[in-house]
Design a protein around this motif. Structure first.
Motif, PDB file in Angstrom:
ATOM      1  N   ALA A   1       6.415  10.913   4.130  1.00 45.35           N
ATOM      2  CA  ALA A   1       7.529  10.785   5.073  1.00 45.35           C
ATOM      3  C   ALA A   1       7.378  11.742   6.249  1.00 45.35           C
ATOM      4  N   LYS A   2       6.641  12.835   6.043  1.00 47.07           N
ATOM      5  CA  LYS A   2       6.479  13.834   7.102  1.00 47.07           C
ATOM      6  C   LYS A   2       5.670  13.306   8.278  1.00 47.07           C
ATOM      7  N   VAL A   3       4.892  12.252   8.089  1.00 43.09           N
ATOM      8  CA  VAL A   3       4.076  11.743   9.189  1.00 43.09           C
ATOM      9  C   VAL A   3       4.647  10.444   9.750  1.00 43.09           C
ATOM     10  N   GLY A   4       5.907  10.159   9.456  1.00 43.49           N
ATOM     11  CA  GLY A   4       6.574   9.020  10.076  1.00 43.49           C
ATOM     12  C   GLY A   4       6.155   7.681   9.552  1.00 43.49           C
ATOM     13  N   LEU A   5       5.868   7.584   8.227  1.00 42.99           N
ATOM     14  CA  LEU A   5       5.374   6.331   7.669  1.00 42.99           C
ATOM     15  C   LEU A   5       6.396   5.640   6.776  1.00 42.99           C
ATOM     16  N   THR A   6       7.668   5.997   6.924  1.00 42.89           N
ATOM     17  CA  THR A   6       8.661   5.377   6.053  1.00 42.89           C
ATOM     18  C   THR A   6       9.001   3.963   6.511  1.00 42.89           C
ATOM     19  N   ASN A   7       8.782   3.649   7.777  1.00 39.61           N
ATOM     20  CA  ASN A   7       9.035   2.297   8.299  1.00 39.61           C
ATOM     21  C   ASN A   7       7.741   1.771   8.896  1.00 39.61           C
ATOM     22  N   ILE A   8       6.991   1.057   8.118  1.00 36.82           N
ATOM     23  CA  ILE A   8       5.662   0.612   8.537  1.00 36.82           C
ATOM     24  C   ILE A   8       5.758  -0.753   9.199  1.00 36.82           C
ATOM     25  N   GLY A   9       4.877  -0.977  10.202  1.00 36.91           N
ATOM     26  CA  GLY A   9       4.772  -2.300  10.827  1.00 36.91           C
ATOM     27  C   GLY A   9       5.487  -2.362  12.112  1.00 36.91           C
TER      28      GLY A   9
ATOM     29  N   LEU B   1       0.831  -1.206   0.000  1.00 35.68           N
ATOM     30  CA  LEU B   1       0.000   0.000   0.000  1.00 35.68           C
ATOM     31  C   LEU B   1       0.864   1.255   0.000  1.00 35.68           C
ATOM     32  N   TYR B   2       1.976   1.206   0.741  1.00 29.61           N
ATOM     33  CA  TYR B   2       2.869   2.354   0.768  1.00 29.61           C
ATOM     34  C   TYR B   2       3.485   2.592  -0.612  1.00 29.61           C
ATOM     35  N   GLU B   3       3.850   1.489  -1.286  1.00 29.30           N
ATOM     36  CA  GLU B   3       4.429   1.593  -2.632  1.00 29.30           C
ATOM     37  C   GLU B   3       3.433   2.205  -3.618  1.00 29.30           C
ATOM     38  N   LEU B   4       2.151   1.884  -3.456  1.00 31.13           N
ATOM     39  CA  LEU B   4       1.127   2.419  -4.356  1.00 31.13           C
ATOM     40  C   LEU B   4       0.892   3.910  -4.141  1.00 31.13           C
ATOM     41  N   LYS B   5       1.333   4.436  -3.008  1.00 33.85           N
ATOM     42  CA  LYS B   5       1.185   5.867  -2.667  1.00 33.85           C
ATOM     43  C   LYS B   5      -0.266   6.324  -2.718  1.00 33.85           C
ATOM     44  N   ASP B   6      -1.170   5.400  -2.419  1.00 31.30           N
ATOM     45  CA  ASP B   6      -2.583   5.756  -2.311  1.00 31.30           C
ATOM     46  C   ASP B   6      -2.885   5.934  -0.830  1.00 31.30           C
ATOM     47  N   THR B   7      -3.004   7.179  -0.399  1.00 31.23           N
ATOM     48  CA  THR B   7      -3.113   7.451   1.028  1.00 31.23           C
ATOM     49  C   THR B   7      -4.392   6.874   1.632  1.00 31.23           C
ATOM     50  N   THR B   8      -5.456   6.787   0.865  1.00 35.11           N
ATOM     51  CA  THR B   8      -6.700   6.225   1.395  1.00 35.11           C
ATOM     52  C   THR B   8      -6.516   4.756   1.740  1.00 35.11           C
ATOM     53  N   ASP B   9      -5.886   3.999   0.848  1.00 33.23           N
ATOM     54  CA  ASP B   9      -5.634   2.587   1.124  1.00 33.23           C
ATOM     55  C   ASP B   9      -4.652   2.416   2.275  1.00 33.23           C
ATOM     56  N   LEU B  10      -3.661   3.275   2.330  1.00 31.72           N
ATOM     57  CA  LEU B  10      -2.684   3.205   3.417  1.00 31.72           C
ATOM     58  C   LEU B  10      -3.369   3.481   4.751  1.00 31.72           C
ATOM     59  N   TYR B  11      -4.289   4.420   4.744  1.00 31.12           N
ATOM     60  CA  TYR B  11      -5.076   4.716   5.955  1.00 31.12           C
ATOM     61  C   TYR B  11      -5.815   3.452   6.420  1.00 31.12           C
ATOM     62  N   ILE B  12      -6.455   2.756   5.491  1.00 33.22           N
ATOM     63  CA  ILE B  12      -7.214   1.546   5.831  1.00 33.22           C
ATOM     64  C   ILE B  12      -6.281   0.474   6.392  1.00 33.22           C
ATOM     65  N   GLY B  13      -5.116   0.293   5.761  1.00 34.53           N
ATOM     66  CA  GLY B  13      -4.171  -0.711   6.227  1.00 34.53           C
ATOM     67  C   GLY B  13      -3.646  -0.416   7.621  1.00 34.53           C
ATOM     68  N   LEU B  14      -3.285   0.825   7.870  1.00 30.96           N
ATOM     69  CA  LEU B  14      -2.789   1.195   9.199  1.00 30.96           C
ATOM     70  C   LEU B  14      -3.883   1.059  10.254  1.00 30.96           C
TER      71      LEU B  14
ATOM     72  N   ASP C   1      -7.977  15.302   1.810  1.00 35.11           N
ATOM     73  CA  ASP C   1      -9.110  14.440   1.507  1.00 35.11           C
ATOM     74  C   ASP C   1      -9.364  13.370   2.572  1.00 35.11           C
ATOM     75  N   LEU C   2      -8.516  13.320   3.613  1.00 32.28           N
ATOM     76  CA  LEU C   2      -8.715  12.333   4.676  1.00 32.28           C
ATOM     77  C   LEU C   2      -9.047  12.963   6.025  1.00 32.28           C
ATOM     78  N   ARG C   3      -9.021  14.292   6.087  1.00 30.29           N
ATOM     79  CA  ARG C   3      -9.165  14.951   7.395  1.00 30.29           C
ATOM     80  C   ARG C   3     -10.497  14.665   8.062  1.00 30.29           C
TER      81      ARG C   3
ATOM     82  N   LEU D   1      -1.476  10.822   9.334  1.00 32.56           N
ATOM     83  CA  LEU D   1      -1.682  10.640   7.895  1.00 32.56           C
ATOM     84  C   LEU D   1      -2.946  11.368   7.441  1.00 32.56           C
ATOM     85  N   ALA D   2      -4.029  11.218   8.207  1.00 29.80           N
ATOM     86  CA  ALA D   2      -5.303  11.838   7.826  1.00 29.80           C
ATOM     87  C   ALA D   2      -5.205  13.361   7.858  1.00 29.80           C
ATOM     88  N   GLU D   3      -4.550  13.900   8.875  1.00 26.51           N
ATOM     89  CA  GLU D   3      -4.452  15.355   8.974  1.00 26.51           C
ATOM     90  C   GLU D   3      -3.516  15.937   7.919  1.00 26.51           C
TER      91      GLU D   3
END
Length: 777
Positions: free
Chosen positions: A769-777, A241-254, A286-288, A280-282
């Motif tokens: 990267a600004k919201v600390g999502l470069t190392n997920i999991g 999901l991170y590779e796809l850079k689709d923030t909505t999907d990444l939100y769901i995964g997290l 489109d996710l706020r 991520l949402a803030e």
């Protein structure tokens, strides 16, 4: 004085808009009265089915269905029938949409229309249309508890989607089937189906589908307390999901990963993950609006951890955020937000109940109940009444407690879930007993015991299934071990044969002939043994794969409510779509100079060309309203290129109309000039009537796109500032400045001039990267 002037101006413009629409309706009705052939009348009925009062629209839609059916009865040729079939499909879809809007749609009408639409789509070999109607019939079968019929039509829909090469729908279908099997308690079939969906997604290189199947597998392991397996699947899905850079999907995964930590009762890790979700949402506009939902989850986590102060604090944050959204939301979005508010009020009521503040608990549950009464959502209303009854019971207000507990029980008995009914029966017994109603209390308690025993029986059967799976797995594991030991024994035998071969060679020249014959025989035996070993190796590997699959056959604690949720029609929020409107300049005046046949032919030719153009860019046509044409990019399957796709299509429509204007001028005919307006933003896409049948969209994004069209010039593509930000690296645009738009104030607007050479659009920004999502999991 200024306010009075603005109100008068607004009233004037509304009246003007109404007058223009009435004029167009009148023109169409006049054309219908003059039309002599049925084909023209059919087109005009379809046009009138989208304008006027609800009653008139339904009358014209029904007339279009009858007329198209009559035309088909007297038309035999396949080529001649196809355009009529397509018009009949449009008529049925419009009619279903109107039934849904008026609340007159019921299961019998829905399934009858779906059967007819399936016949029509089959005739023109529209596989995608067939899949939509087959899935619609499937859910109608499920609604009537016909699971055999449900599975039959669901499988047909899956086959049609495969034939249509609709990758997303195929993988979604496997996921939906998996949920059904889980709810039915057939866990081996559920996991087998989900694994097939995962394999299909991998085969089709559908990364989003791969990630979602992995997340669903992770959820199953999470609910079955297989923590290691669950975490492994989450950690495999999230980088995709991170590779796809689709923030909505990444939100769901997290968010799902946060649910995993919550299931593990790891409150610090849960909160750390949810803080990432909020960040991520803030960070994404489109996710706020999802931030309040995360605060709601955090309130639940703290409540379960008995930290009531923090639980109430986070529930209140959620409530404040949702109420703020409601104050600024469009009318179409208010019910959705109020539904979420009801859930938060229920969470607050439960927290105060556990804390021992029963007065506040009853008060919050009463607020929740009022919300659910407004929606006529009986399941939620029943749970709210139970909360009110508990609050009153512990305050000693037995009369009020009895009233609400019995109302809750009446509502729950209309449903099928045994667990809430059992809890309601126990509460009714607890309420009736101190009120002096001993007989009633005893009757409620007996029913509670009966339901509890039935539930325990279900749990025992599920446990037996788990034991069966465990036994099968142990058997397969033992078989694999035996095969491994056999393979090792054969390998040792082979080694001894090789040693014998070497010793024979040392015998010297004298025994060469004898040992040569002996070695030939040994070589033959060894070759046979190698073949046996290879076969045994393949068997062992096969059994190992089966053993691995058996690891997945563990029973999760799913409830029937999830199946109901999957079978119910709901609206869906799309965070980023691009809406396009077109309209012909001075249409009414030009239309008055044409005969009805010429008018319909011109509109049909233009709109048919528009249909052809947008189909090349994966844009969904929504509807036509008189001479206005509306389409949307980015739904029903979300994508990141919708803004660039829609603007490209708009330029192609613009070029097509310019050619038509030139040709008509040369022929001395009146010309139709077109205005095009585009805006990008969030919408709610409703599957009007039943699941995946006829899309319509609502929200402020639609209104602003309409204003882009009306504020533009003929022959120009007018886009909003939001769309410009998405496409500025692809198209050269000229800034018009801030232009006043009706009911919207001043809006940044741009005219699109041309596509820039050798440029590539980047619709997703790189701020993750600004919201600390470069190392997920």
């Amino acid at each position: 004085m200024k306010k009075v002037f603005l109100l008068l101006a607004a009233f004037f413009f509304l009246q003007l808009a109404s007058f223009c629409q009435d004029t167009a309706v009148l023109s169409l009705k006049t054309a219908l009265q003059k039309a002599k052939d049925d084909t023209t009348r059919l087109h005009l009925h379809l046009a009138l089915a989208s304008v006027g009062s609800a009653q008139e629209k339904q009358r014209h839609a029904e007339a279009a269905v009858s007329l198209a059916d009559a035309l088909l009865k007297r038309t035999a040729g396949k080529a001649e029938r196809k355009p009529i079939v397509m018009q009949l499909i449009r008529a049925y879809r419009r009619l279903d949409s109107l039934f849904a809007e008026s609340g007159n749609m019921n299961a019998d009408i829905s399934v009858a229309h779906a059967q007819r639409l399936l016949q029509l789509n089959t005739e023109i070999e529209d596989r995608k249309g067939m899949a939509e109607q087959q899935i619609r019939i499937a859910y109608n079968k499920l609604y009537k508890n016909d699971t055999t019929g449900y599975l039959s039509y669901y499988q047909m829909s899956l086959a049609s989607s495969r034939q249509a090469n609709d990758t997303a729908r195929v993988v979604d279908a496997y996921q939906g089937l998996s949920y059904f099997y889980l709810s039915a308690g057939n866990f081996s079939k559920a996991l087998e189906t989900l694994q097939t969906g995962l394999a299909t997604a991998k085969e089709m290189k559908y990364k989003k589908g791969i990630a979602y199947c992995l997340l669903q597998l992770a959820d199953i392991y999470r609910d079955n307390n297989e923590a290691a397996q669950a975490l492994q699947h989450y950690q495999t899905a999230l980088p995709i999901l991170y590779e796809l850079k689709d923030t909505t999907d990444l939100y769901i995964g997290l968010a799902a990963l946060g649910g995993y930590y919550y299931k593990q009762a790891n409150t610090p890790k849960t909160m750390e993950t949810y803080q990432k979700v909020i960040a991520l949402a803030e960070a994404k506009k489109d996710l706020r609006d999802r931030v309040p939902s995360v605060y709601n989850w955090m309130g639940q986590v703290y409540k379960d951890a008995k930290d009531y102060t923090k639980s109430i604090e986070h529930y209140q944050k959620s409530l404040a955020g949702l109420r703020k959204q409601k104050d600024t939301a469009s009318l179409i979005n208010v019910p959705r937000i109020e539904f979420y508010i009801a859930g938060v009020l229920g969470g607050l009521g439960d927290t105060y109940q556990e804390k021992g503040d029963f007065a506040k608990a009853a008060a919050y549950h009463l607020q929740e109940a009022r919300m659910h009464q407004k929606f006529k959502y009986e399941a939620g209303l029943a749970w709210a009444y139970l909360g009110v009854a508990r609050g009153f019971l512990y305050q000693g207000k037995h009369t009020a407690a009895k009233q609400y507990s019995h109302e809750a029980l009446k509502l729950l008995q209309k449903q099928y879930a045994l667990d809430p009914i059992s809890k309601a029966q126990l509460l009714a017994a607890q309420v009736d007993s101190p009120s002096g109603n001993g007989a009633e209390a005893l009757a409620h308690y007996k029913e509670y015991v009966r339901l509890s025993n039935q539930l325990r029986g279900d749990e025992i059967r599920k446990a037996a299934q788990v034991e069966t799976f465990d036994a099968q797995f142990a058997q397969q594991k033992a078989l694999a071990k035996a095969e491994q030991e056999k393979r090792e024994a054969v390998a040792k035998a082979e080694l001894r044969q090789e040693q014998t071969k070497r010793y024979a060679l040392y015998g010297g020249i004298v025994l060469l002939v004898i040992f040569g014959a002996f070695m030939f025989n040994r070589f033959r035996v060894t070759s046979q043994q190698k073949r046996v070993i290879e076969k045994q190796k393949a068997v062992v590997e096969t059994e190992k794969r089966r053993s691995d699959e058996l690891l997945l056959n563990i029973l999760p604690a799913e409830v029937a409510e999830e199946l109901k949720e999957k079978g119910r029609t709901e609206a869906k929020l799309f965070e980023q779509v691009t809406v396009l409107f077109t309209d012909f300049k001075d249409f009414t005046q030009t239309a008055e100079k044409l005969s009805p046949r010429e008018l319909v032919a011109e509109i049909d030719a233009a709109f048919s060309s528009f249909d052809h153009i947008i189909s090349k860019y994966n844009i969904e046509k929504i509807k036509t309203i008189g001479d206005s044409y509306m389409c949307v990019g980015g739904l029903p399957v979300a994508n990141k290129t919708n803004a660039a796709d829609v603007v490209t299509a708009a330029l192609e429509i613009q070029r097509y109309m310019e050619q038509q204007v030139e040709e008509r001028k040369k022929a001395g005919k009146d010309v139709f000039e077109i205005r095009i307006g585009i805006h990008t933003g969030p919408v709610v896409a409703g599957i009007v009537g039943v699941k995946k049948f006829a899309y319509d969209v609502w929200g402020d994004t639609v209104n602003i796109a309409s204003r882009m069209e009306s504020s533009g010039e003929a022959g120009k593509v007018n886009i909003s500032g939001e769309t410009y930000e998405m496409v500025k690296d692809v198209f050269r645009c000229s800034h018009r400045g801030k232009i006043k738009a009706k009911n919207k104030g001043e809006i940044d607007m741009y005219y699109v001039e041309e596509i820039l050479p050798d440029k590539v659009a980047h619709p997703i920004t790189n701020g993750l990267a600004k919201v600390g999502l470069t190392n997920i999991g």
